[in-house]
Scaffold this motif. Structure first.
Motif, mmCIF file in Angstrom:
data_model
loop_
_atom_site.group_PDB
_atom_site.id
_atom_site.type_symbol
_atom_site.label_atom_id
_atom_site.label_comp_id
_atom_site.label_asym_id
_atom_site.label_seq_id
_atom_site.Cartn_x
_atom_site.Cartn_y
_atom_site.Cartn_z
ATOM 1 N N UNK A 182 14.686 35.110 36.574
ATOM 2 C CA UNK A 182 15.208 35.812 37.738
ATOM 3 C C UNK A 182 15.570 34.922 38.899
ATOM 4 N N UNK A 183 15.108 33.663 38.881
ATOM 5 C CA UNK A 183 15.387 32.759 39.997
ATOM 6 C C UNK A 183 16.661 31.957 39.705
ATOM 7 N N UNK A 184 17.619 32.017 40.613
ATOM 8 C CA UNK A 184 18.861 31.272 40.439
ATOM 9 C C UNK A 184 18.603 29.777 40.517
ATOM 10 N N UNK A 185 19.265 29.033 39.626
ATOM 11 C CA UNK A 185 19.126 27.585 39.591
ATOM 12 C C UNK A 185 20.493 26.939 39.804
ATOM 13 N N UNK A 186 20.590 25.930 40.690
ATOM 14 C CA UNK A 186 21.868 25.231 40.869
ATOM 15 C C UNK A 186 22.177 24.388 39.631
ATOM 16 N N UNK A 187 23.458 24.304 39.283
ATOM 17 C CA UNK A 187 23.873 23.569 38.094
ATOM 18 C C UNK A 187 24.761 22.388 38.473
ATOM 19 N N UNK A 188 24.497 21.218 37.926
ATOM 20 C CA UNK A 188 25.426 20.110 38.116
ATOM 21 C C UNK A 188 26.733 20.400 37.385
ATOM 22 N N UNK A 189 27.830 19.738 37.750
ATOM 23 C CA UNK A 189 29.153 20.102 37.216
ATOM 24 C C UNK A 189 29.243 20.118 35.693
ATOM 25 N N UNK A 190 28.730 19.093 35.017
ATOM 26 C CA UNK A 190 28.847 19.046 33.558
ATOM 27 C C UNK A 190 28.058 20.184 32.909
ATOM 28 N N UNK A 191 26.867 20.432 33.398
ATOM 29 C CA UNK A 191 26.028 21.521 32.894
ATOM 30 C C UNK A 191 26.756 22.850 33.055
ATOM 31 N N UNK A 192 27.358 23.049 34.219
ATOM 32 C CA UNK A 192 28.110 24.282 34.470
ATOM 33 C C UNK A 192 29.237 24.447 33.452
ATOM 34 N N UNK A 193 29.972 23.353 33.202
ATOM 35 C CA UNK A 193 31.094 23.401 32.265
ATOM 36 C C UNK A 193 30.633 23.775 30.863
ATOM 37 N N UNK A 194 29.569 23.137 30.395
ATOM 38 C CA UNK A 194 29.091 23.378 29.037
ATOM 39 C C UNK A 194 28.503 24.780 28.900
ATOM 40 N N UNK A 195 27.739 25.222 29.876
ATOM 41 C CA UNK A 195 27.165 26.561 29.803
ATOM 42 C C UNK A 195 28.267 27.615 29.798
ATOM 43 N N UNK A 196 29.282 27.450 30.651
ATOM 44 C CA UNK A 196 30.377 28.421 30.680
ATOM 45 C C UNK A 196 31.093 28.460 29.340
ATOM 46 N N UNK A 197 31.391 27.290 28.778
ATOM 47 C CA UNK A 197 32.070 27.253 27.478
ATOM 48 C C UNK A 197 31.197 27.871 26.397
#
Length: 294
Positions: free
Chosen positions: A49-64
């Protein structure tokens, strides 16, 4: 990532090996489920339930990963860490063969439905554990390629754990020719492709498995059942401009089996599938791959 890398760079300048290693170290620091201190490790330890900030590469891979999970009807899923650990494919290594109750419990807290992403932040809605094993290696290939392109290199072949991406041409003017990985024991005509702005990734049941009570269990898990795959698929190879997506789709099509070739066609994926039968193996090529080879 528990594997090796190699690079063939035409006219490469000094110091490129260090640049490649630095790019891969960055991927490991963000996405390794073997390192408790990685961004992925910290995300998996965060309070649901707690939002976590994502570094750019992590964000890209999770979205894909979430996109492929949705497009494949859940055949690919990045939130299978609990099940991977249960079946002995996680950082803890081999474990006792799980019973139905253990599988059911791990399945209940696994799956992309428990992960919510909002741009550069994400959260777990249950004690689900991300596992990027089916996509991070491919992303590592892309990360190295982008680093080399940024350094002015235009002609190279990158390989990480058997996944490859080729850009430009070799010094002799030829493209980077690559043979599709053969299935051990299968009698099939060899297939060669040119990686000119293309990546290639293969998922195979012969790469990693364990034997229990005389039966072999492949490392690929079916996210829908929570159990090792048992559909006869020996290997799937996907070609794509981005190795990250070739990697993820190879896993998704492996889980879907021959029926997944219709999805490969609708997604315009260049895909090759080998399926074991009682009399040998059958081979399936998507229209996009047939066009590529013609």
């Amino acid at each position: 990532m528990g594997t090796t890398w190699s690079a063939r760079i035409a006219g490469g300048a000094p110091g490129l090996a260090a640049a490649v290693q630095e790019a891969l170290d960055g991927v490991v620091a963000q996405m390794s489920h073997w390192e408790a201190g990685s961004n992925l490790g910290r995300f998996n330890a965060s309070d649901p339930g707690r939002w976590q900030p994502l570094p750019p590469a992590f964000e890209t891979v999770l979205r894909a990963a979430l996109d492929v999970a949705s497009a494949s009807g859940g055949a690919f899923d990045p939130a299978m860490g609990a099940l991977a650990d249960l079946w002995g494919f996680g950082p803890a290594g081999p474990r006792p063969f799980p019973d139905d109750a253990a599988v059911g419990a791990a399945l209940a807290v696994s799956g992309a439905r428990h992960i919510e992403q909002d741009g550069r932040r994400a959260r777990r809605l249950a004690p689900a554990a991300l596992d990027f094993s089916g996509i991070a290696k491919g992303y590592g290939v892309d990360a190295v390629a982008e680093r080399l392109l940024g350094l002015g290199q235009r002609d190279f072949l990158i390989e990480v754990g058997g996944e490859l991406r080729g850009e430009g041409i070799k010094p002799d003017g030829q493209p980077w020719w690559v043979d599709l990985e053969p299935v051990p024991g299968a009698v099939l005509a060899p297939m060669r492709v040119a990686l000119h702005g293309l990546s290639i990734a293969t998922s195979g049941d012969y790469r990693r498995a364990f034997v229990h009570a005389g039966k072999s269990y492949a490392h690929t898990l079916d996210p829908r059942t929570g159990r090792p795959l048992d559909n006869g698929v020996a290997s799937v190879t996907v070609l794509h401009p981005h190795c990250m997506l070739a990697d993820a789709w190879a896993t998704a099509l492996t889980v879907l089996g021959p029926a997944g070739m219709a999805l490969a066609e609708s997604q315009r994926l260049a895909a090759h599938m080998v399926v074991r039968t009682e009399t040998g193996v059958t081979e399936h090529l998507s229209p996009a791959l047939e066009a590529l080879l013609s």
